[in-house]
Design a protein around this motif. Structure first.
Motif, PDB file in Angstrom:
ATOM      1  N   GLY A 142       0.788  -1.223   0.000  1.00 59.27           N
ATOM      2  CA  GLY A 142       0.000   0.000   0.000  1.00 59.27           C
ATOM      3  C   GLY A 142       0.820   1.273   0.000  1.00 59.27           C
ATOM      4  N   LEU A 143       0.090   2.392   0.001  1.00 55.79           N
ATOM      5  CA  LEU A 143       0.669   3.725   0.031  1.00 55.79           C
ATOM      6  C   LEU A 143       0.029   4.519   1.157  1.00 55.79           C
ATOM      7  N   ALA A 144       0.799   5.445   1.721  1.00 59.60           N
ATOM      8  CA  ALA A 144       0.281   6.340   2.748  1.00 59.60           C
ATOM      9  C   ALA A 144       0.998   7.676   2.618  1.00 59.60           C
ATOM     10  N   PRO A 145       0.300   8.783   2.863  1.00 63.24           N
ATOM     11  CA  PRO A 145       0.953  10.089   2.753  1.00 63.24           C
ATOM     12  C   PRO A 145       1.905  10.300   3.927  1.00 63.24           C
ATOM     13  N   PRO A 146       3.049  10.928   3.704  1.00 64.02           N
ATOM     14  CA  PRO A 146       3.983  11.165   4.808  1.00 64.02           C
ATOM     15  C   PRO A 146       3.460  12.233   5.765  1.00 64.02           C
ATOM     16  N   ARG A 147       3.496  11.917   7.047  1.00 65.33           N
ATOM     17  CA  ARG A 147       3.070  12.867   8.072  1.00 65.33           C
ATOM     18  C   ARG A 147       4.133  13.037   9.163  1.00 65.33           C
ATOM     19  N   SER A 148       4.628  11.916   9.713  1.00 69.89           N
ATOM     20  CA  SER A 148       5.604  11.979  10.799  1.00 69.89           C
ATOM     21  C   SER A 148       7.007  12.157  10.245  1.00 69.89           C
ATOM     22  N   THR A 178       6.427   2.212 -26.181  1.00 75.58           N
ATOM     23  CA  THR A 178       5.082   1.651 -26.218  1.00 75.58           C
ATOM     24  C   THR A 178       4.257   2.182 -25.054  1.00 75.58           C
ATOM     25  N   PRO A 179       3.130   2.808 -25.298  1.00 76.01           N
ATOM     26  CA  PRO A 179       2.325   3.333 -24.194  1.00 76.01           C
ATOM     27  C   PRO A 179       1.704   2.210 -23.384  1.00 76.01           C
ATOM     28  N   VAL A 180       1.651   2.414 -22.076  1.00 79.32           N
ATOM     29  CA  VAL A 180       1.051   1.439 -21.169  1.00 79.32           C
ATOM     30  C   VAL A 180      -0.256   2.011 -20.633  1.00 79.32           C
ATOM     31  N   THR A 181      -1.303   1.212 -20.670  1.00 73.25           N
ATOM     32  CA  THR A 181      -2.590   1.678 -20.173  1.00 73.25           C
ATOM     33  C   THR A 181      -2.477   2.017 -18.693  1.00 73.25           C
ATOM     34  N   PRO A 182      -2.707   3.269 -18.304  1.00 75.20           N
ATOM     35  CA  PRO A 182      -2.547   3.635 -16.892  1.00 75.20           C
ATOM     36  C   PRO A 182      -3.639   3.016 -16.029  1.00 75.20           C
ATOM     37  N   VAL A 183      -3.266   2.674 -14.807  1.00 75.04           N
ATOM     38  CA  VAL A 183      -4.249   2.143 -13.866  1.00 75.04           C
ATOM     39  C   VAL A 183      -4.916   3.318 -13.148  1.00 75.04           C
ATOM     40  N   PRO A 184      -6.167   3.150 -12.701  1.00 75.84           N
ATOM     41  CA  PRO A 184      -6.837   4.229 -11.961  1.00 75.84           C
ATOM     42  C   PRO A 184      -6.042   4.585 -10.698  1.00 75.84           C
ATOM     43  N   ILE A 185      -5.895   5.864 -10.442  1.00 76.49           N
ATOM     44  CA  ILE A 185      -5.081   6.332  -9.309  1.00 76.49           C
ATOM     45  C   ILE A 185      -5.910   7.208  -8.391  1.00 76.49           C
ATOM     46  N   THR A 186      -5.747   6.974  -7.090  1.00 75.56           N
ATOM     47  CA  THR A 186      -6.328   7.823  -6.050  1.00 75.56           C
ATOM     48  C   THR A 186      -5.237   8.102  -5.036  1.00 75.56           C
ATOM     49  N   ASP A 187      -5.050   9.352  -4.664  1.00 73.54           N
ATOM     50  CA  ASP A 187      -4.024   9.682  -3.677  1.00 73.54           C
ATOM     51  C   ASP A 187      -4.420   9.148  -2.305  1.00 73.54           C
ATOM     52  N   PRO A 188      -3.485   8.546  -1.579  1.00 69.58           N
ATOM     53  CA  PRO A 188      -3.798   8.055  -0.233  1.00 69.58           C
ATOM     54  C   PRO A 188      -4.013   9.219   0.736  1.00 69.58           C
ATOM     55  N   THR A 189      -4.865   9.003   1.724  1.00 68.07           N
ATOM     56  CA  THR A 189      -5.155  10.050   2.710  1.00 68.07           C
ATOM     57  C   THR A 189      -4.861   9.615   4.144  1.00 68.07           C
ATOM     58  N   MET A 190      -4.839   8.312   4.416  1.00 64.85           N
ATOM     59  CA  MET A 190      -4.616   7.834   5.785  1.00 64.85           C
ATOM     60  C   MET A 190      -3.121   7.644   6.033  1.00 64.85           C
ATOM     61  N   PRO A 191      -2.536   8.394   6.979  1.00 66.12           N
ATOM     62  CA  PRO A 191      -1.108   8.259   7.242  1.00 66.12           C
ATOM     63  C   PRO A 191      -0.762   6.901   7.837  1.00 66.12           C
ATOM     64  N   PHE A 214       8.269   4.029  -1.790  1.00 68.36           N
ATOM     65  CA  PHE A 214       7.070   4.754  -1.340  1.00 68.36           C
ATOM     66  C   PHE A 214       5.936   3.784  -1.006  1.00 68.36           C
ATOM     67  N   ARG A 215       6.246   2.639  -0.480  1.00 72.27           N
ATOM     68  CA  ARG A 215       5.252   1.612  -0.209  1.00 72.27           C
ATOM     69  C   ARG A 215       5.384   1.082   1.224  1.00 72.27           C
ATOM     70  N   HIS A 216       4.344   0.387   1.657  1.00 69.77           N
ATOM     71  CA  HIS A 216       4.401  -0.402   2.887  1.00 69.77           C
ATOM     72  C   HIS A 216       3.762  -1.756   2.591  1.00 69.77           C
ATOM     73  N   THR A 217       4.010  -2.714   3.458  1.00 71.26           N
ATOM     74  CA  THR A 217       3.408  -4.037   3.294  1.00 71.26           C
ATOM     75  C   THR A 217       2.631  -4.406   4.547  1.00 71.26           C
ATOM     76  N   ILE A 218       1.558  -5.167   4.336  1.00 73.45           N
ATOM     77  CA  ILE A 218       0.729  -5.696   5.431  1.00 73.45           C
ATOM     78  C   ILE A 218       0.667  -7.212   5.262  1.00 73.45           C
TER      79      ILE A 218
END
Length: 224
Positions: A142-148, A178-191, A214-218
Motif C-alpha cells: 500500500g501507500l500512505a501520505p507522509p506525516r511523521s 510503447t504506451p502502457v494503459t494507466p491504472v486508476p489512481i487515487t491519492d492516499p489520505t490515511m497516514p 514509497f510503499r508499505h506491506t501488510i
C-alpha cells in the motif's frame, strides 16, 4: 515542508529534474516489484486466491500455477479487459467486476496491491477477515501520505534509491516508447501510523512495515 517537496525545490529544481530523467531512462514498476514478496509469503493451503483490484492481471497470472483457483477482481472495465486477455489461457483464473466484498468465501489468500487506500479501510479489512479461511493469509502492498518525521525520512530514502533500483533492474536505458494503459489512481489520505492502528485493531498480530519505493506491506494470517 515535506522532504520530498524540499528535495524537488533544492538547487532550483535541477536535482529533481535530473533524477526524473534518470528514472525515465531506467523505469520500474513499484507495484510489480512487490509481487515477489507476495509469492514468497503464500499460505500453506493454496486452494483459492482473490486479488482485489487486479489491474492488468500480472499478479493473477503469477498466482495461477500456485493455486487451484484464482479470482481477479477489478471495478474498472478497461483493467478487466487487459487482465482477461493476459489470463486467457489460464483455465483456473476468472476475472470479474462484481463487488468483491460480497464473495461468500472462504479463500486461502486475499491480495491487494495499491488498492486499500481506495477503500473504506476498516470495512475492507473486516471483509478480508471474514472471507479468509482459518490459516489463510492477507498480503497487501500500500501507500500512505507522509506525516511523521519517520514517514518523511522513508519518503526521502525512497526518492534517493528509486533511480538506483531502476538501474539495477534495467541497467540499459529504456528505448521502449510503447504506451502502457494507466491504472486508476487515487491519492492516499490515511497516514501510516493511523493505518497501522486500524490494521492491528481489525487484524491483531498483523505485521505492517514501511518499504522503499514509497510503499508499505501488510501481512496477516487468520488464526486457526
Amino acid at each position: 515542508m515535506a522532504l520530498r517537496t524540499w528535495a524537488g525545490e533544492f538547487a532550483g529544481g535541477t536535482v529533481a529534474t535530473g533524477m526524473a530523467r534518470l528514472n525515465a531512462r531506467h523505469p520500474w514498476s513499484h507495484n510489480d516489484h512487490f509481487h515477489s514478496w507476495i509469492l514468497a509469503n503464500l499460505p500453506a493451503w493454496r486452494r483459492s486466491a482473490l486479488d482485489v483490484g487486479c489491474g492488468r492481471g500480472e499478479l493473477v497470472a503469477a498466482l495461477s500455477p500456485r493455486f487451484a483457483a484464482v479470482r481477479g477482481n477489478d471495478r474498472d472495465e478497461e483493467m478487466r479487459r487487459h487482465a482477461t486477455a493476459r489470463c486467457a489461457g489460464l483455465a483456473n483464473v476468472t476475472v470479474d467486476g462484481r463487488p468483491w466484498a460480497e464473495t461468500t468465501g472462504p479463500v486461502d489468500l486475499v491480495t491487494m496491491v495499491a488498492v486499500l487506500h481506495h477503500l473504506d479501510v476498516a470495512a475492507a479489512l473486516a471483509d478480508v477477515r471474514r472471507l479468509l479461511e482459518p490459516g489463510g493469509r492477507f498480503l497487501a502492498v500500500g501507500l500512505a501520505p507522509p506525516r511523521s518525521a519517520t514517514d518523511h525520512l522513508w519518503d526521502l530514502a525512497s526518492a534517493v534509491t528509486n533511480p538506483v533500483i531502476g538501474y539495477v533492474k534495467h541497467p540499459w536505458p529504456s528505448a521502449d516508447g510503447t504506451p502502457v494503459t494507466p491504472v486508476p489512481i487515487t491519492d492516499p489520505t490515511m497516514p501510516f501510523d493511523e493505518l497501522r492502528e486500524t490494521v492491528r485493531d481489525v487484524m491483531p498480530g498483523a505485521s505492517i512495515r514501511r518499504r522503499l519505493g514509497f510503499r508499505h506491506t501488510i501481512e496477516w494470517t487468520k488464526p486457526l
